[in-house]
Design a protein around this motif. Sequence first.
Motif, short mmCIF file in Angstrom:
data_model
loop_
_atom_site.label_atom_id
_atom_site.label_comp_id
_atom_site.label_asym_id
_atom_site.label_seq_id
_atom_site.Cartn_x
_atom_site.Cartn_y
_atom_site.Cartn_z
N UNK A 184 0.81 -1.22 0.00
CA UNK A 184 0.00 0.00 0.00
C UNK A 184 0.85 1.26 0.00
N UNK A 185 2.16 1.12 -0.05
CA UNK A 185 3.02 2.29 -0.01
C UNK A 185 3.05 2.99 -1.37
N UNK A 190 5.62 -3.21 -7.79
CA UNK A 190 5.71 -4.64 -8.05
C UNK A 190 4.71 -5.10 -9.10
N UNK A 191 3.50 -4.54 -9.08
CA UNK A 191 2.45 -5.07 -9.94
C UNK A 191 2.78 -4.89 -11.42
N UNK A 192 3.10 -3.66 -11.84
CA UNK A 192 3.37 -3.43 -13.25
C UNK A 192 4.65 -4.12 -13.70
N UNK A 208 -2.65 -10.32 -16.56
CA UNK A 208 -3.89 -9.64 -16.22
C UNK A 208 -4.25 -9.82 -14.75
N UNK A 209 -4.02 -11.02 -14.22
CA UNK A 209 -4.34 -11.26 -12.81
C UNK A 209 -3.38 -10.49 -11.90
N UNK A 210 -2.13 -10.35 -12.32
CA UNK A 210 -1.18 -9.56 -11.51
C UNK A 210 -1.60 -8.10 -11.49
N UNK A 211 -2.00 -7.55 -12.65
CA UNK A 211 -2.47 -6.16 -12.65
C UNK A 211 -3.70 -6.00 -11.77
N UNK A 212 -4.54 -7.03 -11.72
CA UNK A 212 -5.72 -6.97 -10.86
C UNK A 212 -5.37 -6.84 -9.40
N UNK A 213 -4.20 -7.35 -8.99
CA UNK A 213 -3.80 -7.21 -7.58
C UNK A 213 -3.62 -5.74 -7.21
N UNK A 214 -3.10 -4.95 -8.15
CA UNK A 214 -2.95 -3.53 -7.88
C UNK A 214 -4.28 -2.84 -7.66
N UNK A 215 -5.31 -3.27 -8.40
CA UNK A 215 -6.64 -2.69 -8.20
C UNK A 215 -7.21 -3.07 -6.85
N UNK A 216 -6.88 -4.26 -6.34
CA UNK A 216 -7.37 -4.69 -5.03
C UNK A 216 -6.83 -3.77 -3.94
N UNK A 217 -5.56 -3.40 -4.05
CA UNK A 217 -4.94 -2.54 -3.04
C UNK A 217 -5.66 -1.20 -2.96
N UNK A 218 -6.17 -0.73 -4.08
CA UNK A 218 -6.85 0.57 -4.12
C UNK A 218 -8.36 0.44 -3.93
N UNK A 219 -8.85 -0.71 -3.46
CA UNK A 219 -10.29 -0.95 -3.41
C UNK A 219 -10.96 -0.53 -2.12
N UNK A 220 -10.20 0.09 -1.20
CA UNK A 220 -10.84 0.60 0.01
C UNK A 220 -10.60 -0.27 1.23
N UNK A 222 -10.43 -2.96 4.09
CA UNK A 222 -10.49 -4.40 3.99
C UNK A 222 -9.66 -4.98 2.87
N UNK A 223 -8.85 -4.13 2.19
CA UNK A 223 -8.10 -4.61 1.03
C UNK A 223 -7.08 -5.69 1.38
N UNK A 224 -6.44 -5.71 2.57
CA UNK A 224 -5.46 -6.78 2.82
C UNK A 224 -6.07 -8.18 2.73
N UNK A 225 -7.30 -8.33 3.22
CA UNK A 225 -7.95 -9.64 3.16
C UNK A 225 -8.21 -10.03 1.71
N UNK A 226 -8.73 -9.08 0.94
CA UNK A 226 -9.02 -9.37 -0.47
C UNK A 226 -7.74 -9.63 -1.25
N UNK A 227 -6.67 -8.91 -0.91
CA UNK A 227 -5.40 -9.12 -1.60
C UNK A 227 -4.86 -10.52 -1.32
N UNK A 228 -4.97 -10.95 -0.06
CA UNK A 228 -4.51 -12.29 0.29
C UNK A 228 -5.31 -13.36 -0.46
N UNK A 229 -6.61 -13.14 -0.58
CA UNK A 229 -7.44 -14.10 -1.31
C UNK A 229 -7.01 -14.19 -2.78
N UNK A 230 -6.78 -13.04 -3.41
CA UNK A 230 -6.39 -13.03 -4.81
C UNK A 230 -4.99 -13.62 -5.01
#
Length: 472
Positions: A184-185, A190-192, A208-220, A222-230
């Motif tokens: 989140x820094x 790392x993503x790109x 495409x899935x790696x780029x999606x991880x970057x969008x998870x970090x910016x999703x508001x 609770x993002x750490x849980x969603x990032x771990x799932x992805x």
Amino acid sequence: MLLSHGGEPLRAAGRVACWTVEQVLALAPDDASRGAGSALGASGSWSGGGCDGSGAVWGVYKGGGSTPYRTVVDTTGPAYSCSCPSRRLPCKHALGLLLGWASGASALPAGEAPDWAGEWLAGRRERSAGAAEQRTAGAPAAGPADPEAARRRAERRAERITGGAQELEERLADLLRGGLAAADQPGYGLWEETAARMVDAQAPGLAARVRGLGAVVASGPGWPVRLLEECALLHLLDSAWLGIGRLPEPLAATVRGRVGLTAPAEGPPVRDHWLVLARYDTPDGRIVARRIWLYGRNSGRTALLLSFGAAGRSPGPALAVGDTVDAELTPYPGAGRLRAELGRQFDMPPPADAPAPPGSTTAAAIGAYGDALREDPWLDAWPVVLRDVIPVPSGDGWQLVDAVDGAGDTAGGALPVAPAALSRPGLWRLVALSGGAPVTVFGECGHRGFEPFAAWSTDAGDDAAYGPVALV
């Protein structure tokens, strides 16, 4: 109406049916072309126009310049030719010409194509006939000249993907070892960088899935849980590719598709009267992906047509929600076998009411998604039809509540409407259609909720009972 796959015209047993205005507008590559084409369709600057029973439409447009533009369309493709300098396909002149044809304007009488249009049509159809003869003879329209060289290229690509998957595993391990907080820094690259490495490894699915991880970090929150799932799902895909030789073939085909390897449609084609349930475009950079959901009236199968357009070109085919097309579909390999290729098409069935497909309860929809996940763990959503549901507010969002449960009692289960659908006008169209009464809704059920794409009123006295009503 006859359309083709791959831009090739298909022969009809009889005259080609005239399109509707909605079907013509669906061809427009963007909103600006749609507006300009609509204006030209009502213009009185057309001359020398006409059409014939084989699907050809032509006309000459005199605009502000000194030279008029000659436009011809082969609607069996569809394919377009225009002397204007536009790089969009179809251009505004082709759209305007088709709109005039679809509206039944007398400026396009039936007749024989002029020489300038006939030459283009003859050349196009001659090329298409040659390609069809080649396929009939058993030779592919386009394929590798050297099968052994193609095999070696496939092996080299598989080796590159394996190297990329191994590198991705190391980067995921480093991320988890160092803690998710670093992701989140500001300036975390790392993503790109990792996505670019996966592109180099010829694994666009992993990229495409790696780029999606970057969008998870910016999703508001609770993002750490969603990032771990992805990250866990990405690790599962890596592991599946690295051990693909031990997987059953349907799952192996799914894994190959998920990492980005394409495979041709295979198996016997399924002919049916396919009802168009939904059509929506998803932009991805300069590429636009078009998804069309179909339901087979006789087979009861649900199928997905996926096509892509680039550089201002509209993806095909141009099927509008509520259309019914008599056609053959060939499924692609992989779990579920939902995606299919549009093959040979026949005469358009006569217009008829389009009743909703058989539906289920919200609990059954969740069960269907769960069953699909067993075959494809990376599946975001599954197509379902909900029968007799009512849209109701729920906190900051909406949900679809069963009017009856499986036993016929009231107060059944509920499904939340996915956040992506809350800002669309289609949600309010659905609420207005319902008016507090039960409706039938087609959409995708997934871990983010339910995205509604089309709806039917269950009130027999309502005009919308002849739906579907498009919600996207």
